[in-house]
Write an enzyme that holds these catalytic residues in place. Sequence first.
Site, short mmCIF file in Angstrom:
data_model
loop_
_atom_site.label_atom_id
_atom_site.label_comp_id
_atom_site.label_asym_id
_atom_site.label_seq_id
_atom_site.Cartn_x
_atom_site.Cartn_y
_atom_site.Cartn_z
N HIS A 106 0.82 -1.21 0.00
CA HIS A 106 0.00 0.00 0.00
C HIS A 106 0.86 1.27 0.00
CE1 HIS A 106 0.94 0.84 4.23
NE2 HIS A 106 0.80 -0.45 4.45
N SER A 180 1.79 4.17 -4.97
CA SER A 180 2.42 5.36 -4.38
C SER A 180 3.71 5.03 -3.62
CB SER A 180 1.39 6.06 -3.48
OG SER A 180 1.81 7.35 -3.12
N ASP A 325 -3.50 13.25 -11.37
CA ASP A 325 -2.83 12.99 -10.09
C ASP A 325 -2.14 14.26 -9.60
OD1 ASP A 325 -1.30 12.04 -7.94
OD2 ASP A 325 -0.97 10.10 -8.90
N HIS A 353 -4.91 10.39 -7.82
CA HIS A 353 -4.02 9.52 -7.07
C HIS A 353 -4.77 8.35 -6.42
CE1 HIS A 353 -0.09 8.77 -5.32
NE2 HIS A 353 -0.64 8.60 -4.13
#
Length: 384
Positions: A106, A180, A325, A353
Amino acid sequence: MLFKFMDEFLEGKGSHCYCSIDDNEASEFSSSSLYKRGNLFRRNNVVRRRKMNQNVRWSDCSCVNCVSWMRNDGEELKLHVVVKQPERANAQDFKGKKAENIVFLHGFLSSSSFWRETIFPNLSEDANKKYRLFAVDLLGFGKSPKPNNCLYTIKDHVEMIESSVIHPFELNSIHIVAHSMGCVVALALAAKHSHSVKSITLIAPPYITSTKEDVSLTALNKLAARRLWPPLLFGSSFMSWYEHLGRCICYIICKHHRIWEGILKWLTWNRNLNFMAIDLTRHTHHSAWHTMHNVICGGAKFMDKYLETLTLAKVKINVIQGSRDQVVPVECSNNVKMKVPDAEVKIVDNADHTSIVIGREKDLCDDLEELWRSQYVRNENSTS
């Protein structure tokens, strides 16, 4: 001085910060953005090596969920991992064999819930039978350990994934999917295990290139530029540049997250809050602060090396990012393409994003499954 006084008053021991002066130099994996942030309160560009204890600090939450990882004293720290086995299979069916394993990492201030709530329910029936899925809570986030004697470097994150996932489950064939900040950790992990990694999908990767000597500061200025608008970027810059003020915010919000969650439930008449709202507070200031600087900013100086290693190992690199984004500039994905011409880069119109995943789960699952399937066919052809 205020925080030093509070630490000594409540804990009996003051904690050092990066405002102090010291003659020691930063370690290889520490980011220069920790001690070269220019502001009125800094007098020197040298980092202080920290002497930290492992206890929960007064500004950290000590509720059952936040300190659950501390219950088993003496046992080796392990990350919280959500494992989804293929249908009609068990762990012994794959142990030591070349199963197709997918590891999900994540992003910043998130957790394994990001994947468990989005991708896991939307994979096809065929994929549910073929792949074993691992969604990891990275060190310092979600339900994983949040030790105060750790600087949360890339090396720390990779070693914890190895000891919690790679080695225990004997993963010898891996596909990695990351979002990310998780992309930086994913590249480091993939480069270290390039012989086992079949593909890596980077969603909104913060890949910063710079002609300047200090790429970490360039990353800090691009990814957490000091600005007032939009609110998301203001929050990111505020928490990345001002160590003590950021700790104040964590004291108000993270330490008392149960109160805020109760207020949100009352205001929204919803007993089940969105997982993103819950994940936002499942960290400590210490873990978030160091991960921001030592992974997102400090990792910038290693990413070229990681990409070169994966290119030599012929690992398939897939990049996906939204055209709108505002957190990670779209140029980051284009930078990957320039560095690795064989990488596949997909820019999704009108996605930002978060909505690059949330809201287009089925499309993303289709892209991922096609990539995994193509690599399986490629491996079968190469061995036949």
